[in-house]
Design a protein around this motif. Structure first.
Motif, PDB file in Angstrom:
ATOM      1  N   ALA A  20      -6.353  -3.441   6.478  1.00  0.00           N
ATOM      2  CA  ALA A  20      -5.876  -4.630   6.101  1.00  0.00           C
ATOM      3  C   ALA A  20      -6.997  -5.756   6.374  1.00  0.00           C
ATOM      4  O   ALA A  20      -7.045  -6.872   5.680  1.00  0.00           O
ATOM      5  N   VAL A  28      -1.942  -7.714   1.116  1.00  0.00           N
ATOM      6  CA  VAL A  28      -0.951  -7.010   2.056  1.00  0.00           C
ATOM      7  C   VAL A  28       0.294  -7.307   2.152  1.00  0.00           C
ATOM      8  O   VAL A  28       1.000  -6.366   2.401  1.00  0.00           O
ATOM      9  N   ALA A 253      -1.653  -9.820   9.730  1.00  0.00           N
ATOM     10  CA  ALA A 253      -1.893  -8.590   8.961  1.00  0.00           C
ATOM     11  C   ALA A 253      -2.247  -7.487   9.484  1.00  0.00           C
ATOM     12  O   ALA A 253      -1.952  -6.323   9.514  1.00  0.00           O
ATOM     13  N   LEU A 266      -2.346  -0.348   0.454  1.00  0.00           N
ATOM     14  CA  LEU A 266      -3.651  -0.837   0.553  1.00  0.00           C
ATOM     15  C   LEU A 266      -4.727   0.202   0.116  1.00  0.00           C
ATOM     16  O   LEU A 266      -6.038  -0.443  -0.374  1.00  0.00           O
TER      17      LEU A 266
END
Length: 1371
Positions: A20, A28, A253, A266
């Motif tokens: 992140a 995210v 995040a 991600l």
């Protein structure tokens, strides 16, 4: 190069948090909506920050930096500058979308009715950024300034890619507006787009309207009360759902709970090589590297009429094709970013884990494939431009801890962007890419020079035209030409060929004989790695065969030739017909002359297309199909060659035969079985050969001869030839270990040293007077270790030279030539990520390293994982054991004593850091056989891995090593610990205390965060520090100290009796083995290198003195000379005037005296007596013990010291000083005898006694039959050692030459009493007075009284006595 709080370590995050931190909140927190391309729109405010002056700074670096290694300063400056801006934006709730080049783009995503409040917030953020970071002054003289643009409105986010890799784009009119606002702004200005101005609360701003450009320049805000903005800030927080909720992190995040769906989402947006390192658990600061890469920048301009959705599909299609082609060539698509007219694709070849030997050629081929694909449909793409550059860049993480990106930074990135603008619609490349691609020159076209913004010297630019079949033949040459002044592979020992390649030449000669006698074709194929001398061997064979009258057809192939059918045979026949060099108009006539009488005239037209001639087409040939024509051409070639072989033997020499096409291999096999011909080829084993090549190698007439690396002796001789000398110093020999037996590597390294002017050359035969200065001793030191070899063509009277390394050159930190670094990095990238990290950390330690220190540098590694990776590296010979008989332990070995030490340490709660367990264990294991010490099997790999580290991280790791090894820098346990320079840390501590400040130079890079860390961690030893190997006195020592011996005979008998009790064999003395040599190799020598790299010259000087003293203790005079020469370079050049003398390093008077004392001893061992005496006098003068120069001074000094002696002799027999002396004498008795050498080891420190009382030196007996090397303690008389040596060693001693023994008295008033039967020795001043005149010798003999003193004064010269007194007094 992530930065955050300067005084804190980076937090340990889970994998999801690390992922992140590399991505914006827009990715995210997004929810996948469907297949790509994924398009979504939102309202928001955009902030664009442009760093001006950055491109000019990169250009200045590229022009002014002394080496490519200094380029990482550029990334250091940019990272620290941009990290503050990133943190400031995050504090205001912004989302960093990307950090591209010198630009930063941030987004505040809100609803449309909230835009006005957010614009006010972003405007305040922009004003504060300009106020705090608007201008940054660099040491290079180029200021960095900011231009900020703001826009607001509708923003479209696009996700392109596939299931493996995805990319985020933000497009739309307002994205173009923010870039336009940046261009309109000047340095330190903020410009709002017109739409942003219309949406904001205009009454709150002081602005300047730019009507022509439809923009607004922001001056200031009209908020008078600061609390008004605080309320506005709290109001805006309600609009930002992902604003931080805790003070520990700047982003929410980073605090998300781990989830498999989030992790998979991600991962698609992060490059695969970075993902491998994150999964491996490597810290963020270990990810960045400094390496050479090839950059490909693809620019696509689309038609303005394209709709948004249609534009997304065009970008999606282009991204998929570009990523596929680039990955096939060995590169990666790094990022996609938009500009006003289209989008750009940044591709990188050579990222960590992806390095390939021919990456420039692959980049050019991939670029041309992309260029052709994009031009296939002009309706989709308006303009395609591609630029390719190659050079050093920073590949790593840039930004803050909470938000950073993996990017590449360097001058070559800016050059690629400028080339896109300067040469639109072309595939352009810089000169380095053109040269390193090794592609034919006819595939390129030189472009005219053009001015580029902020690029002062772009160099030559070429257009790549793709692979084109040029109407020309290959050249008749080999990669190497034979040097008549140089024998094969650079061996200088004899004018004939080298025995190193005698076996290979014998294989060729045997094949030649079989061909002549059996009339059958023979083929010899030499297989070896790049640089092993295959081309040099072909050049030698070419010379020998032409000398014998054979006809030779030489040919060298390239990689591009493998794609052209029948190219090798076409070129060989052109060389045979001699039409490859003749003019085009004469080619047909020349060919016809060779074919006449052998091939029918109506078949001559068969060679039109193959040999570029124009014979008229005959009726017979016109009715042939293609297959029949090819068979007929081959038959004609064989017929012509058979006819030529009857007159003189034919020899084909083909270099780089792995690039031969399949049709040529097939023809050569047919030719080999049909006629007597000799073929000699070279192959590189890493290439996979085609089927016909494999079939050719299996032929009984083909011999495959592997070429191995050169022996070390031959390689050093080759180095001597390359440098034009007959001898090279020992440190240069160690440096040339990087060659690893490869002649090409040796040649490149030697040429690199010459080009960098790092060597000094001295005439070997020049008659020189005895040196009066230390600085002129280098040549004489080399003469003592000169090789017994001379140039092959040396004549009588020819000048011979030796070379030395300049004093200010540290060969351990000399950068590799780019050619060798590329080879080593490509080998390193073939390893797994964990193996790469281990090799990089081991490279910081040095050529040899201990496992515990390596584990200290590897974050989060346990011993089992470390041993597993080490086993893998040992299996592939990247690492090896110093002793081949040693094997890696299956389980971690813990000595019971070390376990007790660790447990006791934990119970006592000492203040050691987290590495104390490993530290204590290493201390204990250094006293045992080294079973956990490894070294690099490929030294070149170690040098390249060391250069990959960014400078700041490199210094941090060297600091960790220095702090780890600092406690171990003392004598071994068998020697009872202590400094190698007696009293060293005590003298340093007294100087430090007297000045009241820390006694070492601070790190001069004030911009580095390591300044305070180095100041706190790296301290010189203090007297309070206990020696790790210091032991309590044994019972034997206590017995010696408790018993009273009235005579020296009784004392020696007591010694012999005690030693006999511990030894089962006769005449054999046993004791613990001394490991001071291992400490010198594994602790002191690396410690000096760590301090030099860090910049701690004072600490480096301290440990250089220790290393020099240890080398002298080990009878290694040259290494002591080497360490002292390094120390001399740290002090700087001496001034002609004493009052102007100012050292570069702050040292105390004791260290300067010790330095002179060690210099004196080295000079004495080298035979320079005058210089040794001069340095000895200087050392004693620094210790305030001047020599008496006159008769009056001699008499007066002798009288004073005679007056002092009775004071010391009047001490009672049970005085503690006498008991200490007896204990020390007993503790010195330890003499292991094995084989043909006797080694006597001193015990320097016991119960706080000064080390100089136990000082002893080695004696070189002349008449011993086994020539033992004996080092004795301080004896009370000289007859007792002779008797003792005769009894214990069994050797007959006819004459005892005490020329290097130490028999000295005590300093000044503190005269230590001898045994009761002996008179005290003269004190230093009185003994020195005896040396001043011949008449004083008689006086000394009369006053001395004892036979031992008379024997000593007659057998030992004045210089010996002076040197020994110096050792005593400096202690």
């Amino acid at each position: 190069m992530v930065t955050g709080r300067r005084d804190a370590k980076l937090p340990v995050w889970p994998v999801e948090a690390r992922l992140a931190a590399l991505l914006p909140d827009l990715l995210v927190f997004r929810k996948p909506r469907g297949s790509e391309p994924e398009l979504a729109t939102a309202q928001g405010v955009l902030l664009g920050v442009h760093v001006t002056g950055f491109t000019a700074l990169m250009d200045r670096f590229s022009l002014t930096c002394k080496s490519e290694r200094d380029m990482d300063k550029l990334a250091h400056i940019f990272s620290y500058y941009i990290s503050d801006i990133v943190e400031h934006v995050l504090c205001f709730g912004g989302d960093i979308l990307n950090i591209t080049g010198n630009m930063l783009l941030a987004l505040w995503r809100v609803e449309q009715n909230q835009l006005s409040d957010i614009i006010t917030l972003v405007a305040k953020c922009s004003l504060e950024i300009q106020e705090k970071f608007g201008i940054y002054h660099t040491r290079e003289g180029q200021d960095l300034q900011l231009k900020i643009g703001l826009s607001a409105g509708r923003i479209s986010q696009v996700i392109v890619g596939d299931e493996r890799q995805q990319y985020l784009l933000v497009i739309g009119r307002d994205v173009d507006d923010v870039r336009l606002a940046q261009r309109l702004a000047q340095a330190n200005e903020i410009v709002l787009s017109w739409n942003c101005w219309m949406l904001c609360e205009q009454y709150m701003f002081e602005v300047e309207i730019m009507r022509e450009d439809e923009a607004v320049k922001l001056r200031d805000m009209r908020i008078i009360d600061p609390f008004d903005f605080d309320e506005h800030f709290d109001k805006c927080l309600d609009y930002l759902p992902h604003y931080r909720t805790s003070a520990e992190t700047l982003r929410t995040a980073l605090e998300l709970d781990p989830h498999s769906d989030l992790d998979q989402k991600l991962r698609k947006h992060i490059m695969k090589n970075l993902l491998k390192k994150i999964d491996e658990g490597q810290p963020v600061e270990y990810v960045s590297e400094f390496r050479t890469v090839t950059l490909v920048l693809v620019s696509l301009e689309f038609h303005k009429t394209a709709w948004m959705l249609h534009l997304c599909h065009l970008i999606q299609e282009s991204a998929l094709y570009i990523s596929t082609v680039i990955e096939k060539g060995g590169g990666q698509l790094s990022r996609i970013f938009m500009f006003e007219k289209g989008c750009m694709f940044l591709c990188v070849f050579g990222l960590p884990g992806d390095k390939k030997p021919d990456e420039c050629a692959h980049a050019l081929e991939s670029s041309f494939s992309i260029f052709s694909f994009c031009w296939e449909n002009p309706a989709k793409t308006k303009l395609v431009s591609i630029s390719i550059t190659n050079g050093p860049v920073f590949c790593g993480v840039v930004g803050a801890v909470a938000r950073h990106e993996y990017t590449v930074i360097g001058p070559k990135v800016s050059l690629a962007a400028r080339m896109i603008t300067a040469y639109p619609g072309l595939v352009s490349c810089d000169e380095i890419t053109y040269l390193r691609s090794m592609l034919p020159a006819y595939n390129f076209k030189k472009l005219p020079e053009k001015m580029m913004k902020n690029i002062s010297n772009p160099g030559k630019i070429y257009e790549y035209l793709g692979h084109r079949r040029c109407i020309m033949f290959g050249k008749r040459h080999l990669a190497r030409k034979r040097n008549k002044n140089r024998p094969l592979l650079g061996v200088l020992g004899a004018p004939c060929l080298s025995t190193d390649r005698e076996k290979e030449l014998e294989a060729f000669q045997m094949a030649q004989q079989r061909c002549l006698h059996q009339k059958k074709g023979q083929a010899v194929l030499y297989e070896g790695g790049k640089g092993y001398g295959k081309s040099q061997l072909l050049a030698e064979i070419n010379f020998l065969t032409q000398k014998e009258g054979h006809r030779v057809l030489p040919l060298m192939l390239k990689e591009a030739d493998s794609k052209q059918c029948f190219y090798a045979i076409q070129t060989l026949m052109a060389i045979f017909f001699e039409i490859d060099t003749c003019p085009a108009y004469y080619r047909q006539e020349c060919l016809q002359r060779h074919l006449r009488g052998i091939v029918e005239e109506q078949l001559h037209c068969l060679f039109n297309d193959l040999l570029f001639v124009k014979f008229p087409l005959s009726f017979k040939v016109s009715h042939m199909d293609d297959v029949t024509r090819q068979k007929k051409v081959k038959a004609c070639f064989i017929k012509v060659l058979q006819e030529a072989a009857r007159e003189t033997p034919l020899i084909f020499l083909i270099d780089e035969a792995q690039y031969m096409d399949a049709a040529s291999w097939e023809f050569l096999e047919t030719l080999l079985s049909s006629m007597p011909i000799i073929m000699v080829m070279t192959l590189t084993p890493i290439f996979t050969l085609c089927g016909w090549a494999q079939h050719f190698l299996q032929s009984p007439q083909a011999i495959l001869m592997p070429i191995t690396k050169l022996a070390t002796t031959s390689l050093l001789r080759m180095a001597c030839w390359e440098l034009g000398v007959v001898s090279i110093p020992q440190e240069l020999q160690i440096y040339l270990h990087r060659c690893f037996g490869n002649p090409l590597y040796c040649e490149v390294l030697c040429q690199d040293l010459l080009s960098k002017d790092m060597l000094l050359f001295h005439d070997l035969q020049k008659e020189e007077e005895e040196n009066s200065k230390w600085e002129t001793l280098s040549a004489n030191a080399m003469k003592s270790i000169m090789y017994s070899m001379f140039p092959a063509n040396s004549e009588e009277g020819q000048e011979l030279y030796v070379c030395t390394v300049k004093d200010d050159v540290n060969l351990d930190t000399v950068l590799l030539p780019p050619f060798l670094k590329e080879i080593a990095v490509s080998q390193l990238d073939q390893l797994s990520p964990e193996e790469q990290l281990l090799v990089k950390c081991a490279a910081i330690i040095g050529h040899s390293f201990h496992i515990d220190l390596l584990q200290h540098l590897l974050p989060g590694w346990d011993k089992n994982k470390l041993l597993q990776v080490l086993r893998a590296l040992v299996d592939i010979h990247v690492l090896c054991w110093p002793d081949k008989s040693q094997e890696l332990p299956a389980e971690p070995i813990l000595v019971p004593s070390s376990i007790n030490i660790i447990d006791e340490t934990k119970e006592k709660k000492t203040k050691l850091d987290g590495g104390s367990a490993c530290l204590l264990r290493l201390k204990e294991e250094l006293s045992l056989p080294q079973t956990e010490v490894l070294e690099f099997g490929v030294p070149l790999l170690r040098a390249a891995a060391w250069e990959l580290w960014p400078k700041e991280q490199q210094i941090a790791l060297h600091l960790e090593c220095a702090c780890f090894l600092q406690v171990l820098a003392c004598r071994c346990g068998s020697c009872h610990g202590g400094d190698f320079v007696p009293f060293h840390r005590f003298a340093v501590c007294s100087t430090k205390n007297s000045k009241g400040t820390s006694r070492f130079c601070p790190y001069r890079d004030t911009g580095s965060v390591l300044t305070q860390v180095i100041t706190e961690k790296l301290q010189l030893p203090s007297p309070q520090d206990s020696f790790p190997f210091q032991m309590k006195p044994s019972r034997t020592q206590e017995a010696f100290s408790s018993e009273c011996c009235r005579t020296e005979e009784e004392f020696l008998d007591q010694v012999k009796r005690k030693l006999a009790q511990t030894s089962p064999e006769k005449d054999l003395l046993t004791t613990k083995p001394c490991h001071c040599k291992d400490i010198l190799k594994l602790v002191l020598s690396p410690l000096t290198q760590h301090c030099l790299v860090i910049g701690e010259t004072t600490c480096a000087f301290y440990y250089l003195l220790e290393a020099a003293a240890a080398s002298l203790d080990l009878s290694d005079n040259y290494m002591a000379f080497f360490y002292l020469r390094k120390a001399s370079s740290l002090l700087g050049q001496p001034s002609a005037f004493s009052f102007l003398k100012k050292h570069k390093v702050k040292i105390c008077q004791f260290e300067e005296a010790t330095f002179c004392r060690l210099l004196s001893e080295v000079c004495f061992n080298m035979g320079h007596i005058t210089l040794a005496k001069k340095l000895a006098r200087k050392a004693l003068r620094l210790l305030k013990r001047n020599f008496p120069w006159t008769w009056f001074g001699v008499l007066f000094q002798t009288f004073l010291e005679k007056y002092w002696h009775p004071c010391t002799l009047s001490q009672p027999p049970n005085n503690p000083i006498r008991r200490i002396w007896q204990f020390c004498s007993s503790s010195c008795i330890a003499c292991p005898y094995s084989g043909s050498s006797i080694t006597w080891r001193p015990q320097p420190v016991a119960t706080g006694l000064p080390a100089w009382l136990l000082l002893c030196r080695r004696i070189q007996p002349r008449s011993l039959q086994m020539k033992p090397r004996l080092s004795l303690p301080m004896w009370s008389s000289l007859s007792s050692p002779r008797a003792w040596a005769s009894r214990t060693s069994g050797c007959t001693v006819s004459r005892w030459p005490f020329r290097k023994a130490v028999y000295v008295g005590s300093p000044g008033r503190d005269c230590w009493p001898q045994l009761s039967s002996c008179r005290p020795w003269p004190t230093p001043s009185s003994a020195l007075a005896i040396l001043t005149s011949p008449s004083s010798w008689v006086k000394g003999l009369r006053d001395g009284g004892s036979r031992a003193f008379r024997e000593y004064m007659f057998t030992a010269g004045p210089h010996t006595v002076l040197l020994n007194l110096l050792r005593f007094s400096s202690s």
